[in-house]
Structure formats: structure tokens, C-alpha cells
Design an enzyme around this catalytic site. Structure first.
Site, PDB file in Angstrom:
ATOM      1  N   ARG A 188       0.811  -1.225   0.000  1.00 10.37           N
ATOM      2  CA  ARG A 188       0.000   0.000   0.000  1.00 10.37           C
ATOM      3  C   ARG A 188       0.845   1.276   0.000  1.00 10.37           C
ATOM      4  NH1 ARG A 188      -3.283  -1.698   5.193  1.00 10.37           N
ATOM      5  NH2 ARG A 188      -1.090  -1.945   5.670  1.00 10.37           N
ATOM      6  N   LYS A 248       5.510 -18.289   6.108  1.00  3.65           N
ATOM      7  CA  LYS A 248       4.985 -18.811   7.358  1.00  3.65           C
ATOM      8  C   LYS A 248       4.290 -17.682   8.113  1.00  3.65           C
ATOM      9  CE  LYS A 248       7.757 -18.738  11.305  1.00  3.65           C
ATOM     10  NZ  LYS A 248       8.794 -19.153  12.201  1.00  3.65           N
ATOM     11  N   HIS A 257      12.121 -21.777   5.812  1.00  4.00           N
ATOM     12  CA  HIS A 257      13.489 -21.355   5.484  1.00  4.00           C
ATOM     13  C   HIS A 257      14.548 -22.253   6.125  1.00  4.00           C
ATOM     14  CE1 HIS A 257      12.892 -19.081   9.230  1.00  4.00           C
ATOM     15  NE2 HIS A 257      14.195 -19.192   9.375  1.00  4.00           N
ATOM     16  N   LYS A 310      18.752 -24.185   4.521  1.00  3.82           N
ATOM     17  CA  LYS A 310      20.090 -24.046   5.111  1.00  3.82           C
ATOM     18  C   LYS A 310      21.000 -25.169   4.601  1.00  3.82           C
ATOM     19  CE  LYS A 310      18.342 -21.748   9.209  1.00  3.82           C
ATOM     20  NZ  LYS A 310      18.862 -20.393   9.006  1.00  3.82           N
ATOM     21  N   GLU A 323      17.578 -19.798  20.827  1.00  2.15           N
ATOM     22  CA  GLU A 323      17.890 -18.406  20.466  1.00  2.15           C
ATOM     23  C   GLU A 323      18.307 -17.655  21.713  1.00  2.15           C
ATOM     24  OE1 GLU A 323      14.816 -16.456  18.064  1.00  2.15           O
ATOM     25  OE2 GLU A 323      14.096 -18.483  17.666  1.00  2.15           O
ATOM     26  N   ASP A 347       5.607 -21.506  16.602  1.00  2.00           N
ATOM     27  CA  ASP A 347       6.600 -20.719  15.874  1.00  2.00           C
ATOM     28  C   ASP A 347       7.737 -21.583  15.319  1.00  2.00           C
ATOM     29  OD1 ASP A 347       7.562 -18.166  14.994  1.00  2.00           O
ATOM     30  OD2 ASP A 347       9.124 -18.280  16.530  1.00  2.00           O
ATOM     31  N   HIS A 372       9.431 -25.896  11.497  1.00  2.00           N
ATOM     32  CA  HIS A 372      10.859 -26.113  11.212  1.00  2.00           C
ATOM     33  C   HIS A 372      11.398 -27.426  11.798  1.00  2.00           C
ATOM     34  CE1 HIS A 372      10.591 -22.070   9.922  1.00  2.00           C
ATOM     35  NE2 HIS A 372      10.603 -21.532  11.120  1.00  2.00           N
ATOM     36  N   LYS A 399      13.581 -19.181  23.628  1.00  2.00           N
ATOM     37  CA  LYS A 399      14.129 -17.829  23.478  1.00  2.00           C
ATOM     38  C   LYS A 399      14.864 -17.460  24.753  1.00  2.00           C
ATOM     39  CE  LYS A 399      11.173 -15.886  19.993  1.00  2.00           C
ATOM     40  NZ  LYS A 399      12.254 -15.834  19.013  1.00  2.00           N
TER      41      LYS A 399
HETATM   42  P1  NDP Z   1       5.682  -6.481   7.665  1.00  2.00           P
HETATM   43  O1  NDP Z   1       4.545  -6.083   8.542  1.00  2.00           O
HETATM   44  O2  NDP Z   1       6.990  -5.812   7.855  1.00  2.00           O
HETATM   45  O3  NDP Z   1       5.253  -6.313   6.144  1.00  2.00           O
HETATM   46  C1  NDP Z   1       3.970  -6.624   5.694  1.00  2.00           C
HETATM   47  C2  NDP Z   1       3.845  -6.139   4.274  1.00  2.00           C
HETATM   48  O4  NDP Z   1       2.518  -6.374   3.826  1.00  2.00           O
HETATM   49  C3  NDP Z   1       4.122  -4.670   4.113  1.00  2.00           C
HETATM   50  O5  NDP Z   1       4.802  -4.476   2.898  1.00  2.00           O
HETATM   51  C4  NDP Z   1       2.735  -4.088   4.034  1.00  2.00           C
HETATM   52  O6  NDP Z   1       2.891  -2.896   3.317  1.00  2.00           O
HETATM   53  C5  NDP Z   1       2.013  -5.167   3.244  1.00  2.00           C
HETATM   54  N1  NDP Z   1       0.560  -5.095   3.406  1.00  2.00           N
HETATM   55  C6  NDP Z   1      -0.154  -5.177   4.548  1.00  2.00           C
HETATM   56  N2  NDP Z   1      -1.461  -5.045   4.282  1.00  2.00           N
HETATM   57  C7  NDP Z   1      -1.571  -4.852   2.943  1.00  2.00           C
HETATM   58  C8  NDP Z   1      -2.657  -4.628   2.058  1.00  2.00           C
HETATM   59  N3  NDP Z   1      -3.913  -4.569   2.475  1.00  2.00           N
HETATM   60  N4  NDP Z   1      -2.403  -4.478   0.740  1.00  2.00           N
HETATM   61  C9  NDP Z   1      -1.134  -4.543   0.267  1.00  2.00           C
HETATM   62  N5  NDP Z   1      -0.069  -4.742   1.053  1.00  2.00           N
HETATM   63  C10 NDP Z   1      -0.278  -4.904   2.375  1.00  2.00           C
HETATM   64  O7  NDP Z   1       5.816  -8.060   7.832  1.00  2.00           O
HETATM   65  P2  NDP Z   1       7.104  -8.955   7.525  1.00  2.00           P
HETATM   66  O8  NDP Z   1       7.744  -8.483   6.295  1.00  2.00           O
HETATM   67  O9  NDP Z   1       7.915  -9.080   8.743  1.00  2.00           O
HETATM   68  O10 NDP Z   1       6.438 -10.377   7.300  1.00  2.00           O
HETATM   69  C11 NDP Z   1       5.696 -10.693   6.151  1.00  2.00           C
HETATM   70  C12 NDP Z   1       5.261 -12.152   6.258  1.00  2.00           C
HETATM   71  O11 NDP Z   1       6.404 -12.960   6.282  1.00  2.00           O
HETATM   72  C13 NDP Z   1       4.503 -12.411   7.558  1.00  2.00           C
HETATM   73  O12 NDP Z   1       3.434 -13.251   7.328  1.00  2.00           O
HETATM   74  C14 NDP Z   1       5.536 -13.093   8.444  1.00  2.00           C
HETATM   75  O13 NDP Z   1       4.950 -14.022   9.307  1.00  2.00           O
HETATM   76  C15 NDP Z   1       6.419 -13.786   7.434  1.00  2.00           C
HETATM   77  N6  NDP Z   1       7.801 -13.938   7.899  1.00  2.00           N
HETATM   78  C16 NDP Z   1       8.567 -12.851   8.179  1.00  2.00           C
HETATM   79  C17 NDP Z   1       9.875 -13.012   8.605  1.00  2.00           C
HETATM   80  C18 NDP Z   1      10.754 -11.827   8.873  1.00  2.00           C
HETATM   81  O14 NDP Z   1      11.947 -12.057   9.154  1.00  2.00           O
HETATM   82  N7  NDP Z   1      10.253 -10.599   8.811  1.00  2.00           N
HETATM   83  C19 NDP Z   1      10.470 -14.361   8.787  1.00  2.00           C
HETATM   84  C20 NDP Z   1       9.588 -15.424   8.441  1.00  2.00           C
HETATM   85  C21 NDP Z   1       8.303 -15.208   8.023  1.00  2.00           C
HETATM   86  P3  NDP Z   1       1.999  -1.602   3.396  1.00  2.00           P
HETATM   87  O15 NDP Z   1       1.738  -1.292   4.820  1.00  2.00           O
HETATM   88  O16 NDP Z   1       2.833  -0.628   2.653  1.00  2.00           O
HETATM   89  O17 NDP Z   1       0.778  -2.005   2.651  1.00  2.00           O
END
Ligand code: NDP
Length: 488
Positions: free
Chosen positions: A47, A156, A186, A190, A224, A243, A248, A338
């Protein structure tokens, strides 16, 4: 190495943490290694409002940050970023998918990319059903060209229970074919995990020992040192079992316990892993107290976005049995925590002690033989055995024979995401869990979650940060071979 087919990668959730910290830096590494398809583009969608150039600048910062220990050539970075585009849209509005599709088609035309699209869901889990649903509504889930394809990667967590995982699976399978759905874990990307398969199936010496006749127990762990940090909101609703263990550690158990496949092909490997999951003994209300344990680190309830009276476990250990000829009655301990003493993930094969003890105090009363597969950090493999301490008498001590990845090469090991992204681009799902293993492991873990919910405060043991979980953890592993789980 052969490059993957030309394709367009569309990342939903492109302004988020995962994209910036993992996906884009991994894609850059693949670009630097000349492994990306010849004709290729990355279209980020979320967004937040960015122009293509603004988004590129954001990603430039992320790459520099993530690869801070390395010299990154500006020219190479610019070359990679020229493949990156952005589309601002709200993924809950079906009409906006038409515009997204228009942007995708224009990009494919401009770059000469055929009708092949890889979608990556890096959004909050709520969107894992919605986005595919809207893709289908807008006919974006099928290629129109016979040589084209669509694939989708789902991050995930894949569900929070058996019912929700099954619902998500059924929903996705109604939109994409099973061989087009890639559920990422992920841990399987590894290097040491892949090497576990090679260690087991490229060497003749382990196979005769790899069974209940010689193995006393197996430990699969992910410790961790950090706490929940910024993830309190998600973690407090999830806990350690959901988690780490359900996904995993269970998948690692599948690779550790599987039979040798007839060929090194995704379908064959998955069929063997699936058989392991189907053989795991379910928990019963009677044996649950001896097979599961949970803890919470002191101070967890004061973490941001954590309920002040939370019963969520930050440490969990379960004892599993695989009821087949190879593994009957060999306990598999899966545990994670953790704020533990150190960050360490490993698979430990504890071999049985000698049937007759000749040397007093031999290896401190434990078996002298253990094989440890270090998954992180300090990736490697160590085989322990007993040897005589030099000098008078026969004092036996355990010594280790080591293989360390860093001794092989100075080049850092590829990030798991690098490997998994490359695999999905090539259509290789070997390292992606199959839908049935995910569902079976939820089916196994649901009763544990229910048991803990009913127990509430009872049976939740607190542990000071910096230790290896609650002192009570050995209740489920009473024999010295397998307890205390950590440290070794
Ligand atoms: P974030 O909250 O940092 O990012 C979420 C993303 O989704 C943002 O880009 C947000 O952007 C977008 N988003 C949310 N709602 C909408 C919408 N209605 N339309 C379009 N885009 C949308 O989460 P993460 O990046 O940390 O995690 C993403 C997924 O990956 C999660 O499900 C998490 O469980 C999984 N994950 C994450 C890890 C990590 O290390 N971060 C590790 C393993 C899994 P915007 O607000 O600009 O729309």
C-alpha cells in the site's frame, strides 16, 4: 549452473521487513552470482506510496545494510536495481488487481518476459487467502500461453491450527495446482540441512547404524539467545510450539528419519518424508505430561505488546516417537527456546552406550558416541567418540572429529532464502514442505496446544534469561544420554 526460465517475480508485501531484509538482498546475491533468469523483473506491491525510483533507493539501503560486511559494487547494485519496479495497491480491493495485471503485462512486454509469473506472499498471514482469491477472480492464477506458468510462494505461518492450515491448503489448491504452491520453510534452505541428506545417502557407513539398534535418542533443537524483541504481538498469540516446532523442527525430523528415496527427486523425497510424519505417535491425555514441557523466560511479560498475564510459552520441548521398524521406541526430542544461553540449532544423534563398560567413568557415564549436525551458527558436523587421555591409567574422554564449512571456503554460505528462491524459480520443490506434512504436524500439535490452554498457569515453568530453559525440562528426558538437552 543452468539459469531458471525467464519470468516475472511479483512480491506482495514489498515494503515490509521480510522483503527488505531477506528477499531483496538474496535476489541481489543471485544477480551477483549471475544466477537470475536472462529476462527477469521484480515487481514489488504494497500500500505504501513509492515511485519505482523511490522503492529502488529503499532497497539499495536494505542491500547495503544486510551485506554491510562486504564490498558491494555500485555498478552491480545499479544493474540489479534496474530490474526492480513497484506498484502501490491495496490487496483487499479486487478492482485494483486489474491495474496490477496491466502493470505486469506492460513489464513483461517491455522486458520480453514470457507468460511466466512467480507470486510471493510476504504479507501478513490474513492475506494468504485473500490475495490468491483475488488473483483467481481476475484470472491471474493461470497462464494463457501453453508454455507459461504461475507459481506462488506462501510464507509462514501456514495456519495456526489443523483446521486453519487445512482451510488454507484447500483454498490454495482450489486456485493453483499443488505443484504450483510452494510453502516456504526457510530452515530447509540451510546448507547443513541439505548436507544431512548427502551425509546420510552418499555414505555407506552411517546407514547400518541409523536405526533403533544403535541410536538411543535424537535431539533436534533451535535455541535463540534473543527474546521476542519487536515481535511481541505476533509471538504472544503464537508461542514456541507454533513458531518453531510444528514447522521447522518437524521438517528437520522428517529429513533425519526418512528412508532413502529411490531417486533424488522432489516427489520421491517428499513421499518418504510424508511416511515419517504419518508414523508419528499421537499424544494422548495420559502420556502428554511425560512428553511435553513448556516454559517462559522471566521478564517476557514486560516485553512490548505482550499481555502482562501471558501464559505463552517461550520454551517448548516435545518427545516424539516414530512408530515404524527403523525407529520404534527411539525418542525424538524437539525443543526450542528464546533467551537461552546461546544461539544454536542442531541435530544430535545420541548413539547407544557400549553393552558392557570396561573403563570406569567412561565419557562421564554417557554414551561416548554422538553425531552433531550444527545448523547454525558455525555450520558443520562433528562425530564424537571416546579416547584415552594420555598418561597413566585408562581415563576415557569424549573427543570430536570435526568438519566446519568455514574451513572449506572463505565465501559465506548462501542465505537460505537465496537457495529457496532459486529453487522455486526453477520449479524445484524438494526443499519445500508438502501440504500433507504441514497438516499432519498441526494434527499432532493441536492436542498439545489445547492441553496447555486448559492447564493455564499450571505446568508453565519460568526460567532466567541466559539459561537453557526451565530446570524442569528433563522431566520428559530422564536418561543421561539426552538430558540436560543443552549445553552439551
Ligand atoms: P511487515 O509487517 O513488515 O510487512 C507486511 C507487508 O505487507 C508490508 O509491505 C505491508 O505494506 C504489506 N501489506 C499489509 N497489508 C496490505 C494490504 N492490504 N495491501 C497490500 N499490502 C499490504 O511483515 P514482515 O515483512 O515481517 O512479514 C511478512 C510475512 O512474512 C509475515 O506473514 C511473516 O509471518 C512472514 N515472515 C517474516 C519473517 C521476517 O523475518 N520478517 C520471517 C519469516 C516469516 P503496506 O503497509 O505498505 O501495505
Amino acid at each position: 549452473m543452468k539459469k531458471a526460465d525467464d519470468q516475472l517475480l511479483v512480491i506482495f508485501g514489498a515494503s515490509g521487513d521480510l522483503t527488505g531484509r531477506k528477499l531483496i538482498p538474496s535476489l541481489f546475491e543471485l544477480y551477483a552470482a549471475d544466477l537470475l533468469p536472462e529476462r527477469f523483473a521484480i515487481l514489488g506491491a504494497a500500500r505504501s506510496e513509492y515511485s519505482d525510483d523511490q522503492f529502488r533507493e529503499e532497497q539499495r539501503k536494505h542491500i547495503r545494510e544486510e551485506l554491510s560486511g562486504r564490498e558491494v559494487e555500485e555498478e552491480q547494485l545499479n544493474g540489479f536495481l534496474s530490474l526492480v519496479y513497484y506498484f502501490a495497491f491495496d490487496s483487499v480491493h479486487s478492482v485494483q488487481y486489474r491495474e496490477l495485471n496491466g502493470k505486469m503485462e506492460a513489464l513483461r512486454k517491455e522486458k520480453g518476459i514470457p507468460d511466466r509469473v512467480l507470486y510471493y506472499l510476504a504479507t501478513p498471514p490474513l492475506m494468504y487467502e485473500k490475495i490468491p482469491g483475488f488473483l483467481a477472480e481476475n484470472q491471474m492464477n493461470d497462464a494463457s500461453d501453453p508454455d507459461g506458468w504461475r507459481r506462488i510462494v506462501v510464507e509462514k505461518p501456514f495456519g495456526i491450527s489443523y483446521a486453519s492450515a487445512k482451510q488454507l491448503n484447500d483454498h490454495l489448491k482450489g486456485i493453483f495446482n499443488e505443484n504450483e504452491i510452494y510453502r516456504i520453510d526457510h530452515y530447509l534452505g540451510k546448507e547443513t540441512v541439505q548436507n544431512l541428506l548427502v551425509l546420510r545417502f552418499a555414505n555407506g557407513i552411517f546407514e547400518p547404524l541409523w536405526n533403533r539398534n544403535y541410536i538411543h535418542s535424537v535431539e533436534i533443537s533451535a535455541a535463540e539467545s534473543l527474546g521476542v524483541e519487536e515481535r511481541g504481538k505476533y509471538y504472544d498469540g503464537a508461542g514456541a510450539l507454533r513458531d518453531m516446532i510444528q514447522n521447522h523442527l518437524m521438517e528437520l525430523m522428517g529429513f533425519t528419519a526418512m528412508e532413502c528415496p529411490a531417486a533424488f527427486e522432489a516427489d520421491q523425497i517428499k513421499a518418504e518424508v510424508s511416511k515419517v510424519f504419518r508414523s508419528v505417535r499421537p499424544f494422548t491425555p495420559v502420556d502428554m505430561p511425560e512428553r511435553v514441557i513448556r516454559g517462559q523466560y522471566e521478564g517476557y511479560r514486560e516485553e512490548p505488546n505482550v499481555a502482562p498475564d501471558s501464559y505463552t510459552e517461550t520454551y517448548a520441548a516435545v518427545k516424539l516417537f516414530i512408530d515404524n521398524w527403523r525407529w520404534s521406541d527411539v525418542p525424538f526430542y524437539l525443543y526450542t527456546g528464546k533467551k537461552m544461553a546461546e544461539k544454536r540449532s542442531e541435530i544430535v544423534i545420541n548413539f547407544k552406550s557400549t553393552p558392557h563398560v570396561l573403563f570406569a567413568g567412561q565419557c562421564s557415564g554417557k554414551s561416548c558416541n554422538r553425531l552433531i549436525i550444527n545448523i547454525q551458527p558455525d555450520e558443520g558436523i562433528t562425530l564424537y567418540f571416546g579416547l584415552k587421555v594420555p598418561g597413566i591409567g585408562y581415563k576415557v574422554e569424549q573427543v570430536g572429529m570435526d568438519f566446519r564449512y568455514k574451513s572449506l571456503s572463505d565465501t559465506p554460505l548462501p542465505d537460505a532464502y537465496e537457495r529457496l528462491l532459486l529453487d522455486v524459480m526453477e520449479g524445484d520443490s524438494t526443499l519445500y514442505p508438502q501440504s500433507d506434512t504441514l497438516e499432519i504436524s498441526w494434527k499432532l500439535m493441536d492436542p498439545v496446544l489445547e492441553y496447555w490452554k486448559q492447564q493455564g498457569r499450571e505446568g508453565l515453568y519460568f526460567y532466567p534469561p541466559g539459561q537453557n530453559g526451565p530446570a524442569e525440562r528433563c522431566v520428559i528426558a530422564p536418561e543421561p544420554e539426552s538430558c540436560p538437552f543443552l549445553p552439551k
